[in-house]
Design a protein around this motif. Structure first.
Motif, mmCIF file in Angstrom:
data_model
loop_
_atom_site.group_PDB
_atom_site.id
_atom_site.type_symbol
_atom_site.label_atom_id
_atom_site.label_comp_id
_atom_site.label_asym_id
_atom_site.label_seq_id
_atom_site.Cartn_x
_atom_site.Cartn_y
_atom_site.Cartn_z
ATOM 1 N N LEU A 88 27.345 31.056 42.973
ATOM 2 C CA LEU A 88 25.946 31.052 43.368
ATOM 3 C C LEU A 88 25.219 32.139 42.584
ATOM 4 C CD1 LEU A 88 26.479 30.788 47.213
ATOM 5 C CD2 LEU A 88 25.517 29.012 45.728
ATOM 6 N N LEU A 89 23.993 31.849 42.175
ATOM 7 C CA LEU A 89 23.204 32.817 41.431
ATOM 8 C C LEU A 89 22.000 33.254 42.263
ATOM 9 C CD1 LEU A 89 23.279 31.104 37.939
ATOM 10 C CD2 LEU A 89 24.785 32.878 38.813
ATOM 11 N N THR A 90 21.731 34.552 42.232
ATOM 12 C CA THR A 90 20.597 35.111 42.967
ATOM 13 C C THR A 90 19.306 34.831 42.208
ATOM 14 O OG1 THR A 90 20.705 37.249 41.861
ATOM 15 C CG2 THR A 90 22.078 36.964 43.842
ATOM 16 N N LYS A 91 18.185 35.198 42.816
ATOM 17 C CA LYS A 91 16.891 34.952 42.167
ATOM 18 C C LYS A 91 16.762 35.719 40.857
ATOM 19 C CE LYS A 91 14.375 38.421 44.830
ATOM 20 N NZ LYS A 91 13.244 38.656 45.713
ATOM 21 N N ASP A 92 17.549 36.784 40.678
ATOM 22 C CA ASP A 92 17.545 37.542 39.422
ATOM 23 C C ASP A 92 18.473 36.929 38.372
ATOM 24 O OD1 ASP A 92 15.813 39.404 40.572
ATOM 25 O OD2 ASP A 92 17.470 40.588 41.366
ATOM 26 N N GLY A 93 19.193 35.879 38.754
ATOM 27 C CA GLY A 93 20.132 35.246 37.824
ATOM 28 C C GLY A 93 21.504 35.882 37.826
ATOM 29 N N ASP A 94 21.729 36.834 38.702
ATOM 30 C CA ASP A 94 23.033 37.500 38.787
ATOM 31 C C ASP A 94 23.965 36.694 39.683
ATOM 32 O OD1 ASP A 94 22.214 39.703 37.233
ATOM 33 O OD2 ASP A 94 21.369 40.689 39.008
ATOM 34 N N PRO A 95 25.261 36.681 39.361
ATOM 35 C CA PRO A 95 26.212 36.008 40.256
ATOM 36 C C PRO A 95 26.287 36.733 41.594
ATOM 37 C CG PRO A 95 27.198 36.412 38.100
ATOM 38 C CD PRO A 95 25.905 37.169 38.137
ATOM 39 N N PHE A 96 26.293 35.954 42.666
ATOM 40 C CA PHE A 96 26.499 36.500 43.997
ATOM 41 C C PHE A 96 27.971 36.904 44.109
ATOM 42 C CE2 PHE A 96 27.820 35.537 48.441
ATOM 43 C CZ PHE A 96 27.133 36.554 49.070
ATOM 44 N N LYS A 97 28.221 38.085 44.631
ATOM 45 C CA LYS A 97 29.604 38.562 44.728
ATOM 46 C C LYS A 97 29.949 38.884 46.170
ATOM 47 C CE LYS A 97 27.956 43.086 43.248
ATOM 48 N NZ LYS A 97 26.581 42.679 43.095
ATOM 49 N N ALA A 98 31.232 38.807 46.450
ATOM 50 C CA ALA A 98 31.723 39.132 47.784
ATOM 51 C C ALA A 98 33.077 39.812 47.661
ATOM 52 C CB ALA A 98 31.839 37.865 48.635
ATOM 53 N N PHE A 99 33.402 40.603 48.661
ATOM 54 C CA PHE A 99 34.686 41.277 48.708
ATOM 55 C C PHE A 99 35.734 40.356 49.324
ATOM 56 C CE2 PHE A 99 31.574 44.678 48.820
ATOM 57 C CZ PHE A 99 32.072 45.532 47.850
ATOM 58 N N PHE A 100 36.980 40.573 48.943
ATOM 59 C CA PHE A 100 38.080 39.885 49.601
ATOM 60 C C PHE A 100 39.208 40.874 49.796
ATOM 61 C CE2 PHE A 100 38.822 39.231 45.076
ATOM 62 C CZ PHE A 100 40.169 39.488 44.922
ATOM 63 N N ARG A 101 40.037 40.601 50.783
ATOM 64 C CA ARG A 101 41.208 41.453 51.028
ATOM 65 C C ARG A 101 42.282 41.091 50.032
ATOM 66 N NH1 ARG A 101 40.994 44.952 55.007
ATOM 67 N NH2 ARG A 101 39.827 44.279 56.804
ATOM 68 N N ASP A 102 42.603 42.048 49.202
ATOM 69 C CA ASP A 102 43.612 41.849 48.166
ATOM 70 C C ASP A 102 44.978 42.237 48.727
ATOM 71 O OD1 ASP A 102 44.916 41.497 45.794
ATOM 72 O OD2 ASP A 102 43.773 42.977 44.674
ATOM 73 N N ASN A 103 45.969 41.412 48.490
ATOM 74 C CA ASN A 103 47.326 41.714 48.962
ATOM 75 C C ASN A 103 47.970 42.845 48.176
ATOM 76 O OD1 ASN A 103 47.195 39.737 50.904
ATOM 77 N ND2 ASN A 103 47.953 38.161 49.525
ATOM 78 N N ASP A 104 47.464 43.087 46.976
ATOM 79 C CA ASP A 104 47.990 44.151 46.125
ATOM 80 C C ASP A 104 47.234 45.443 46.462
ATOM 81 O OD1 ASP A 104 48.875 45.843 44.168
ATOM 82 O OD2 ASP A 104 48.393 44.519 42.497
ATOM 83 N N ARG A 105 47.887 46.366 47.132
ATOM 84 C CA ARG A 105 47.223 47.587 47.583
ATOM 85 C C ARG A 105 47.082 48.632 46.481
ATOM 86 N NH1 ARG A 105 50.523 49.113 52.851
ATOM 87 N NH2 ARG A 105 51.578 50.174 51.185
ATOM 88 N N PHE A 106 47.572 48.364 45.274
ATOM 89 C CA PHE A 106 47.587 49.379 44.228
ATOM 90 C C PHE A 106 46.489 49.206 43.196
ATOM 91 C CE2 PHE A 106 51.935 48.889 45.802
ATOM 92 C CZ PHE A 106 52.094 50.146 46.348
ATOM 93 N N ASP A 107 45.605 48.266 43.393
ATOM 94 C CA ASP A 107 44.502 48.096 42.453
ATOM 95 C C ASP A 107 43.199 47.907 43.231
ATOM 96 O OD1 ASP A 107 44.467 45.445 43.338
ATOM 97 O OD2 ASP A 107 45.629 44.732 41.643
ATOM 98 N N CYS A 108 42.123 47.750 42.495
ATOM 99 C CA CYS A 108 40.808 47.657 43.140
ATOM 100 C C CYS A 108 40.060 46.393 42.729
ATOM 101 C CB CYS A 108 39.970 48.886 42.772
ATOM 102 S SG CYS A 108 40.698 50.424 43.323
ATOM 103 N N ASP A 109 40.777 45.350 42.392
ATOM 104 C CA ASP A 109 40.123 44.112 41.942
ATOM 105 C C ASP A 109 39.884 43.182 43.118
ATOM 106 O OD1 ASP A 109 42.764 43.652 42.352
ATOM 107 O OD2 ASP A 109 43.078 42.473 40.555
ATOM 108 N N CYS A 110 39.044 43.618 44.038
ATOM 109 C CA CYS A 110 38.849 42.866 45.277
ATOM 110 C C CYS A 110 37.443 42.297 45.394
ATOM 111 C CB CYS A 110 39.167 43.745 46.480
ATOM 112 S SG CYS A 110 38.156 45.230 46.546
ATOM 113 N N ILE A 111 36.817 41.972 44.257
ATOM 114 C CA ILE A 111 35.487 41.372 44.249
ATOM 115 C C ILE A 111 35.559 40.073 43.468
ATOM 116 C CG2 ILE A 111 33.133 41.617 43.380
ATOM 117 C CD1 ILE A 111 33.298 44.551 44.039
#
Length: 172
Positions: A69-92
């Motif tokens: 989904l794209l916002t009115k500014d044309g940016d992708p809408f982002k959301a967080f998710f619970r990542d099973n890998d607790r050693f990184d920060c790629d949860c968006i």
């Protein structure tokens, strides 16, 4: 009307929102298992049946139409998710699967984890970890279902882009 549009619009146009209509169509398509011929435009979100965005051979395997989904500014809408890998920060993520539509134009979306060709996680954030790096979107080739969902008002978005039809083995 979506995208913060203001002005004189008729009641008929005020109640319509194309993003809402497309997400509703995706939900209908996901709920069906038909074997119709492929339409000519391979990137249209309205393609039926599932698998049409990938190839006719994968139709029986697809249970999800992945979209952004794209916002009115044309940016992708982002959301967080619970990542099973607790050693990184790629949860968006910017990738979603529609789970439910209610109250006219509200929807529950499942956040999908972006994966590369080797099915490894793709961290979509820039080096500072503050914004989506649009170049990293090109590395995404696969998706994994997460246990994270977000409820959205579809009238707040101006565009939707269908990415792929995939099999995520999501229980309905």
């Amino acid at each position: 009307m979506g995208c913060g549009k203001i002005g004189d619009v008729t009641d008929e146009h005020r109640s319509r929102n194309c993003v809402c209509d497309v997400v509703r169509a995706i939900k209908d398509i996901q709920d069906q298992a038909t074997n119709d011929e492929c339409p000519q435009c391979p990137t249209n979100c309205f393609l039926e049946p599932l698998g049409g965005l990938v190839s006719p051979a994968s139709r029986r395997q697809a249970d999800t139409r992945v979209f952004m989904l794209l916002t009115k500014d044309g940016d992708p809408f982002k959301a967080f998710f619970r990542d099973n890998d607790r050693f990184d920060c790629d949860c968006i993520s910017v990738f979603f699967r529609v789970e439910d539509i209610f109250d006219g134009c509200c929807a529950t979306l499942r956040v999908l984890e972006p994966l590369d060709r080797e099915r490894k996680e793709v961290d979509l954030l820039n080096d500072c970890g503050t914004k989506i790096d649009l170049r990293k979107l090109c590395k995404v080739r696969n998706f994994r279902s997460t246990g994270s969902c977000v409820t959205v008002d579809l009238e707040c978005f101006c565009a939707i882009e269908c990415i792929a039809d995939v099999f995520l083995d999501v229980c309905d």
